[in-house]
Design an enzyme around this catalytic site. Structure first.
Site, mmCIF file in Angstrom:
data_model
loop_
_atom_site.group_PDB
_atom_site.id
_atom_site.type_symbol
_atom_site.label_atom_id
_atom_site.label_comp_id
_atom_site.label_asym_id
_atom_site.label_seq_id
_atom_site.Cartn_x
_atom_site.Cartn_y
_atom_site.Cartn_z
ATOM 1 C CG ASP A 187 -2.208 0.813 0.952
ATOM 2 O OD1 ASP A 187 -2.292 1.491 -0.094
ATOM 3 O OD2 ASP A 187 -3.119 0.773 1.797
ATOM 4 C CG ASP A 188 -1.004 5.026 -0.728
ATOM 5 O OD1 ASP A 188 -1.552 4.323 0.142
ATOM 6 O OD2 ASP A 188 -1.595 5.946 -1.317
ATOM 7 C CG ASP A 247 -3.681 8.406 8.609
ATOM 8 O OD1 ASP A 247 -3.700 8.464 9.858
ATOM 9 O OD2 ASP A 247 -3.934 9.393 7.899
HETATM 10 O O1 LIG Z 1 -4.413 3.544 7.707
HETATM 11 P P1 LIG Z 1 -5.680 4.145 7.217
HETATM 12 O O2 LIG Z 1 -6.189 5.225 8.147
HETATM 13 O O3 LIG Z 1 -6.743 3.135 6.918
HETATM 14 O O4 LIG Z 1 -5.346 4.940 5.876
HETATM 15 C C1 LIG Z 1 -4.514 4.441 4.863
HETATM 16 C C2 LIG Z 1 -5.284 4.167 3.612
HETATM 17 O O5 LIG Z 1 -5.919 5.384 3.160
HETATM 18 C C3 LIG Z 1 -5.616 5.597 1.793
HETATM 19 O O6 LIG Z 1 -6.525 4.913 0.963
HETATM 20 P P2 LIG Z 1 -7.984 5.474 0.671
HETATM 21 O O7 LIG Z 1 -8.947 4.775 1.603
HETATM 22 O O8 LIG Z 1 -7.977 6.966 0.716
HETATM 23 O O9 LIG Z 1 -8.354 4.971 -0.760
HETATM 24 P P3 LIG Z 1 -7.545 4.985 -2.130
HETATM 25 O O10 LIG Z 1 -6.282 4.210 -1.902
HETATM 26 O O11 LIG Z 1 -8.468 4.300 -3.071
HETATM 27 O O12 LIG Z 1 -7.281 6.401 -2.520
HETATM 28 C C4 LIG Z 1 -4.260 5.001 1.604
HETATM 29 O O13 LIG Z 1 -4.060 4.645 0.232
HETATM 30 C C5 LIG Z 1 -4.320 3.773 2.483
HETATM 31 O O14 LIG Z 1 -4.855 2.659 1.804
HETATM 32 N N1 LIG Z 2 -3.495 10.898 0.190
HETATM 33 C C1 LIG Z 2 -3.609 10.488 1.463
HETATM 34 N N2 LIG Z 2 -4.519 9.558 1.778
HETATM 35 C C2 LIG Z 2 -4.589 9.182 3.082
HETATM 36 N N3 LIG Z 2 -5.409 8.302 3.669
HETATM 37 C C3 LIG Z 2 -5.117 8.296 4.978
HETATM 38 N N4 LIG Z 2 -4.132 9.143 5.258
HETATM 39 C C4 LIG Z 2 -3.780 9.717 4.088
HETATM 40 C C5 LIG Z 2 -2.812 10.708 3.729
HETATM 41 O O1 LIG Z 2 -2.042 11.229 4.544
HETATM 42 N N5 LIG Z 2 -2.771 11.047 2.398
HETATM 43 MG MG LIG Z 3 -5.643 3.239 -0.161
#
Ligand SMILES: O=P(O)(O)OC[C@H]1O[C@H](OP(=O)(O)OP(=O)(O)O)[C@H](O)[C@@H]1O
Ligand SMILES: Nc1nc2[nH]cnc2c(=O)[nH]1
Ligand SMILES: [Mg+2]
Length: 160
Positions: A94-95, A98
Site C-alpha cells: 500500500d502507499d 495512517d
Molecule cells: O491507515 P488508514 O487510516 O486506513 O489509511 C490508509 C489508507 O488510506 C488511503 O486509501 P484510501 O482509503 O484513501 O483509498 P484509495 O487508496 O483508493 O485512494 C491510503 O491509500 C491507504 O490505503
Molecule cells: N493521500 C492520502 N490519503 C490518506 N489516507 C489516509 N491518510 C492519508 C494521507 O495522509 N494522504
Molecule cells: Mg488506499
C-alpha cells in the site's frame, strides 16, 4: 484535520518504491504481490518490476471520502484478493498506513502475507511489517496522483 501537508513528487515516489523493493529483496522471492487499491497500485507496479514478479493481484478497500481523517468510515473490502488465498508467500503493498484501519482489514483476510508500504504514521506503524519513511500523525501526504501544479502570484501582488 491535518495541520501539515507533505507533497510527494513522482521522482520521490519512484525512489522510495525502489528503496522499499531493495529492502524487500532478502524476504523474497514472493509468489505474488497484492496491491491495495487504489493508492497501492503504482507503488506495487514499481516494486513488481524491481522484484521481477509477474503475478499482481489487488484488493480494494473503501474507507476515506475526502482529504482528512474526519472523512474516514469503517473500511469495507469491495474486491477480494482471490488469487492470494490466505496470503502465504504473498507481499501486500500500500502507499501508506495512517490509522492502520485499512491494513488491519487487509491483514485479517490475508493473515500469512507480508505487508509493506512507503510511508507510515505512528498509529499505523504497528500494522505494517515494513515501511520506508515515517511521517507525523498530523501530516496529510499529497501523492502525485492527487495534485497538479498551480500558478502562484508573486508575493508583491498577493493580498491586493
Ligand atoms: O491507515 P488508514 O487510516 O486506513 O489509511 C490508509 C489508507 O488510506 C488511503 O486509501 P484510501 O482509503 O484513501 O483509498 P484509495 O487508496 O483508493 O485512494 C491510503 O491509500 C491507504 O490505503
Ligand atoms: N493521500 C492520502 N490519503 C490518506 N489516507 C489516509 N491518510 C492519508 C494521507 O495522509 N494522504
Ligand atoms: Mg488506499
Amino acid at each position: 484535520m491535518a495541520t501539515n501537508y507533505a507533497t510527494v513528487t513522482w521522482d520521490q515516489l519512484h525512489r522510495d518504491a525502489r528503496t522499499l523493493a531493495s529492502a524487500l529483496m532478502p524476504r523474497g522471492p514472493f509468489k505474488g504481490i497484492v496491491a491495495v487499491t487504489r493508492g497501492g497500485l503504482i507503488p506495487a507496479a514499481i516494486i513488481a518490476r524491481e522484484l521481477d514478479c509477474r503475478l499482481v493481484e489487488s484488493i480494494s478497500v473503501v474507507s476515506y471520502s475526502g482529504e482528512s481523517n474526519e472523512d474516514q468510515s469503517v473500511p469495507v473490502v469491495v474486491k477480494p484478493a482471490t488469487a492470494a488465498g490466505d496470503g502465504e508467500g504473498f507481499l501486500i503493498i500500500d502507499d501508506l498506513v495512517d490509522s492502520g484501519e485499512t491494513a488491519k482489514v487487509v491483514r485479517d483476510v490475508l493473515p500469512k502475507a507480508h505487508f509493506a508500504c512507503l510511508y507510515a504514521k505512528p498509529s499505523g506503524r504497528p500494522h505494517t511489517d515494513q515501511y520506508v519513511m515515517e511521517v507525523s500523525q498530523d501530516t496529510w501526504v499529497l501523492f502525485p496522483w492527487d495534485t497538479a501544479p498551480l500558478f502562484v502570484p508573486p508575493l508583491a501582488r498577493q493580498g491586493n
